[in-house]
Design a protein around this motif. Structure first.
Motif, PDB file in Angstrom:
ATOM      1  N   ALA A 133      -4.529 -38.672  12.174  1.00  0.00           N
ATOM      2  CA  ALA A 133      -5.812 -38.069  12.538  1.00  0.00           C
ATOM      3  C   ALA A 133      -6.879 -39.152  12.610  1.00  0.00           C
ATOM      4  O   ALA A 133      -6.752 -40.217  12.003  1.00  0.00           O
ATOM      5  N   ALA A 134      -7.918 -38.849  13.351  1.00  0.00           N
ATOM      6  CA  ALA A 134      -9.043 -39.769  13.511  1.00  0.00           C
ATOM      7  C   ALA A 134     -10.286 -39.198  12.836  1.00  0.00           C
ATOM      8  O   ALA A 134     -10.382 -37.990  12.597  1.00  0.00           O
ATOM      9  N   HIS A 135     -11.214 -40.077  12.530  1.00  0.00           N
ATOM     10  CA  HIS A 135     -12.509 -39.644  12.014  1.00  0.00           C
ATOM     11  C   HIS A 135     -13.544 -40.724  12.288  1.00  0.00           C
ATOM     12  O   HIS A 135     -13.214 -41.838  12.681  1.00  0.00           O
ATOM     13  N   ARG A 136     -14.779 -40.351  12.113  1.00  0.00           N
ATOM     14  CA  ARG A 136     -15.912 -41.264  12.208  1.00  0.00           C
ATOM     15  C   ARG A 136     -16.790 -40.936  11.027  1.00  0.00           C
ATOM     16  O   ARG A 136     -17.192 -39.788  10.837  1.00  0.00           O
ATOM     17  N   LEU A 137     -17.074 -41.939  10.200  1.00  0.00           N
ATOM     18  CA  LEU A 137     -17.867 -41.691   9.012  1.00  0.00           C
ATOM     19  C   LEU A 137     -19.354 -41.833   9.296  1.00  0.00           C
ATOM     20  O   LEU A 137     -19.767 -42.734  10.024  1.00  0.00           O
TER      21      LEU A 137
ATOM     22  N   LYS B 251     -18.053 -50.654  10.318  1.00  0.00           N
ATOM     23  CA  LYS B 251     -17.178 -50.382  11.456  1.00  0.00           C
ATOM     24  C   LYS B 251     -16.543 -48.995  11.350  1.00  0.00           C
ATOM     25  O   LYS B 251     -16.081 -48.442  12.333  1.00  0.00           O
ATOM     26  N   CYS B 252     -16.560 -48.404  10.151  1.00  0.00           N
ATOM     27  CA  CYS B 252     -16.014 -47.060   9.970  1.00  0.00           C
ATOM     28  C   CYS B 252     -16.905 -45.984  10.590  1.00  0.00           C
ATOM     29  O   CYS B 252     -16.515 -44.814  10.643  1.00  0.00           O
ATOM     30  N   SER B 253     -18.074 -46.378  11.078  1.00  0.00           N
ATOM     31  CA  SER B 253     -18.936 -45.439  11.796  1.00  0.00           C
ATOM     32  C   SER B 253     -18.425 -45.195  13.213  1.00  0.00           C
ATOM     33  O   SER B 253     -18.880 -44.279  13.893  1.00  0.00           O
ATOM     34  N   ASN B 254     -17.479 -46.019  13.652  1.00  0.00           N
ATOM     35  CA  ASN B 254     -16.825 -45.821  14.945  1.00  0.00           C
ATOM     36  C   ASN B 254     -15.611 -44.915  14.746  1.00  0.00           C
ATOM     37  O   ASN B 254     -14.999 -44.902  13.674  1.00  0.00           O
ATOM     38  N   ILE B 255     -15.240 -44.184  15.782  1.00  0.00           N
ATOM     39  CA  ILE B 255     -14.041 -43.352  15.700  1.00  0.00           C
ATOM     40  C   ILE B 255     -12.833 -44.269  15.522  1.00  0.00           C
ATOM     41  O   ILE B 255     -12.664 -45.243  16.248  1.00  0.00           O
ATOM     42  N   HIS B 256     -12.026 -43.947  14.520  1.00  0.00           N
ATOM     43  CA  HIS B 256     -10.802 -44.694  14.240  1.00  0.00           C
ATOM     44  C   HIS B 256      -9.799 -43.747  13.580  1.00  0.00           C
ATOM     45  O   HIS B 256     -10.166 -42.674  13.123  1.00  0.00           O
ATOM     46  N   GLY B 257      -8.550 -44.145  13.566  1.00  0.00           N
ATOM     47  CA  GLY B 257      -7.521 -43.259  13.035  1.00  0.00           C
ATOM     48  C   GLY B 257      -6.739 -43.861  11.892  1.00  0.00           C
ATOM     49  O   GLY B 257      -6.782 -45.072  11.651  1.00  0.00           O
ATOM     50  N   HIS B 258      -6.037 -42.986  11.192  1.00  0.00           N
ATOM     51  CA  HIS B 258      -5.161 -43.361  10.082  1.00  0.00           C
ATOM     52  C   HIS B 258      -3.894 -42.511  10.139  1.00  0.00           C
ATOM     53  O   HIS B 258      -3.896 -41.419  10.703  1.00  0.00           O
ATOM     54  N   ASN B 259      -2.865 -43.010   9.516  1.00  0.00           N
ATOM     55  CA  ASN B 259      -1.699 -42.196   9.192  1.00  0.00           C
ATOM     56  C   ASN B 259      -1.873 -41.826   7.727  1.00  0.00           C
ATOM     57  O   ASN B 259      -1.598 -42.615   6.834  1.00  0.00           O
ATOM     58  N   TRP B 260      -2.398 -40.648   7.511  1.00  0.00           N
ATOM     59  CA  TRP B 260      -2.772 -40.170   6.184  1.00  0.00           C
ATOM     60  C   TRP B 260      -1.541 -39.659   5.445  1.00  0.00           C
ATOM     61  O   TRP B 260      -0.676 -39.002   6.031  1.00  0.00           O
ATOM     62  N   VAL B 261      -1.471 -39.913   4.149  1.00  0.00           N
ATOM     63  CA  VAL B 261      -0.459 -39.314   3.281  1.00  0.00           C
ATOM     64  C   VAL B 261      -1.217 -38.356   2.366  1.00  0.00           C
ATOM     65  O   VAL B 261      -2.135 -38.757   1.647  1.00  0.00           O
TER      66      VAL B 261
END
Length: 110
Positions: A12-16, A23-33
Motif C-alpha cells: 500500500a501507498a501513503h503520503r504523510l 520526503k515522506c510527504s510524497n506518495i510512496h509505498g511499502h510492503n507492510w507486515v
C-alpha cells in the motif's frame, strides 16, 4: 481468555502530512507486515474469537493495494494505521504494523 493472532503482508501507498519537511510527504509505498491480535472471554457460536477470514477481509480487503490516505480517516502513520485496525476489527485489542524492516508501531486498547 481466548486469543487469536493473524499476520499478513499488504502492499500500500501513503503520503504523510507532517509538521516538518520530509520526503515522506510524497506518495510512496511499502510492503507492510501487519499482525492483528483479537481476544474474547467466550467463543462465538462457531467456536471462534474472530474468524481469520473476517480479519483478512477487514484489513487486506480495505488496505491492500490502496492509497491509505483515502481509507484511514487520519494521518496514515504506522501508529494511526494500527489504531484504525484495532478500532475496525471485531474483538481486536492489539495491532502491530511494520512498514519496513526495523520500523514498526503498535496500538493496544487499554
Amino acid at each position: 481468555m481466548y486469543y487469536v493472532k493473524k499476520r499478513f503482508e499488504i502492499s500500500a501507498a501513503h503520503r504523510l502530512n507532517l509538521s516538518y519537511e520530509s520526503k515522506c510527504s510524497n506518495i510512496h509505498g511499502h510492503n507492510w507486515v501487519i499482525t492483528v491480535e483479537c481476544r474474547a472471554k467466550e467463543l462465538n457460536a462457531d467456536g471462534m474469537v474472530t474468524d481469520f477470514t473476517h480479519i483478512k477481509q477487514m484489513v487486506m480487503g480495505k488496505l491492500d493495494h490502496a492509497l491509505l490516505n483515502d481509507v484511514v480517516d487520519m494521518n496514515p502513520t504506522a501508529e494511526n494505521i494500527a489504531k484504525w485496525i484495532v478500532d475496525n476489527v471485531p474483538n481486536c485489542w492489539r495491532c502491530e504494523v511494520q512498514e519496513s524492516e526495523g520500523n514498526s508501531a503498535a496500538y493496544e486498547k487499554d
